[in-house]
Write an enzyme that holds these catalytic residues in place. Sequence first.
Site, short mmCIF file in Angstrom:
data_model
loop_
_atom_site.label_atom_id
_atom_site.label_comp_id
_atom_site.label_asym_id
_atom_site.label_seq_id
_atom_site.Cartn_x
_atom_site.Cartn_y
_atom_site.Cartn_z
N GLN A 287 32.60 40.64 63.84
CA GLN A 287 33.21 39.61 64.70
C GLN A 287 34.73 39.56 64.50
O GLN A 287 35.46 39.12 65.37
CB GLN A 287 32.57 38.26 64.38
CG GLN A 287 33.13 37.07 65.14
CD GLN A 287 32.98 37.21 66.66
OE1 GLN A 287 32.06 37.88 67.14
NE2 GLN A 287 33.87 36.57 67.40
N HIS B 67 33.41 45.37 55.49
CA HIS B 67 32.62 46.55 55.84
C HIS B 67 31.27 46.53 55.12
O HIS B 67 30.23 46.83 55.70
CB HIS B 67 33.34 47.83 55.39
CG HIS B 67 34.67 48.06 56.03
ND1 HIS B 67 35.84 47.98 55.32
CD2 HIS B 67 35.02 48.37 57.29
CE1 HIS B 67 36.86 48.26 56.12
NE2 HIS B 67 36.41 48.49 57.33
N SER C 295 40.78 42.64 55.67
CA SER C 295 41.22 43.73 56.53
C SER C 295 41.78 44.84 55.67
O SER C 295 42.44 44.58 54.65
CB SER C 295 42.32 43.23 57.48
OG SER C 295 43.00 44.33 58.07
N HIS D 251 36.11 47.47 52.39
CA HIS D 251 36.20 46.20 51.67
C HIS D 251 34.90 45.43 51.91
O HIS D 251 33.98 45.95 52.57
CB HIS D 251 37.43 45.40 52.12
CG HIS D 251 37.54 45.25 53.61
ND1 HIS D 251 36.60 44.57 54.37
CD2 HIS D 251 38.47 45.70 54.50
CE1 HIS D 251 36.96 44.59 55.64
NE2 HIS D 251 38.08 45.27 55.75
N GLU D 252 34.83 44.22 51.39
CA GLU D 252 33.60 43.43 51.48
C GLU D 252 33.17 43.16 52.93
O GLU D 252 31.99 42.94 53.19
CB GLU D 252 33.75 42.09 50.74
CG GLU D 252 33.49 42.18 49.25
CD GLU D 252 32.07 42.62 48.92
OE1 GLU D 252 31.93 43.59 48.15
OE2 GLU D 252 31.10 42.01 49.42
N GLY E 204 37.15 53.51 57.24
CA GLY E 204 37.30 53.70 55.80
C GLY E 204 38.17 52.66 55.14
O GLY E 204 38.48 51.62 55.72
#
Length: 277
Positions: free
Chosen positions: A145, A34, A182, A31-32, A28
Amino acid sequence: MRVLQKIEDFRRERRAATGSVGLVPTMGYLHEGHLTLVRRARAENDVLAVSIFVNPAQFGPQEDFATYPRDMDRDLSLLQAEGTDLVFAPSTEEMYPGGFSTWVEVTTLTDRLEGAARPGHFRGVATVVAKLFGTVQPHIAYFGQKDAQQAVVVKRMVADLNIPVEIRVVPTVREHDGLALSSRNVYLSPEERKAALSLSQGLFRAGEKYLAGERNAELLRQAVRDVMQEQPIVRPEYVSVAASDTLEELDVVTAGALVSLAAHVGRSRLIDNVLLE
Ligand code: AMP
């Protein structure tokens, strides 16, 4: 979009699903990074499932489980906008009820890097990912990655345990200045945010040296450390140049090697990596 908190409820929805199911497991605070995984999974599957679960089992006792950022309402509206079909957002009790006593341990690969720095971390990761795969039964699961070792460990686990899922790894998404996205970046003060740039800059410096012909792994590690050392508030934990499949440290760099690091910046512990190609 259906949001399910209970394993049984999720299973009922899953049974009704037809075609390929893609899963993006997350903790959760999206951000971009995810959302890039989510878009890829959306494009490649008939049914898109996303899990949101801050997994206590992968945090050490001194780590940031209690303060890990959370915003379920915001996450759900972002996922809705991406065309997510199913969200699995269980409670801790749902995932680890009383009497829970089975753990998945991937050996050897987890002795290194993040595994060495965070004992027990990958036991928690492998266990929760195995449980998510058992519940969601995806055809394809997507990992970033950004967490390079996690992707290697999960691939090993599904191969060793014959779990019928394909693992796809998505390149790291960065801010315009290079900082890897992150959820933990929210902890950074403006000064720390600036200093944290030295992580990606160090990795890029190593990448440039590799492209210029440098094949001595220790000189590449040193190049990364040199950039980070310019920032006194950055405290490097490790800098590694390793084979990207076995994660064994290299003396001589080979194509596809993984340059990775962990560093403390203020109260945040950040990780980042690049592949040498
Ligand atoms: P997390 O919520 O931190 O557990 O991350 C969920 C998934 O998103 C993991 O597979 C991560 O590797 C991935 N991810 C996190 N940050 C990024 C990023 N900056 N770029 C690409 N993937 C990411």
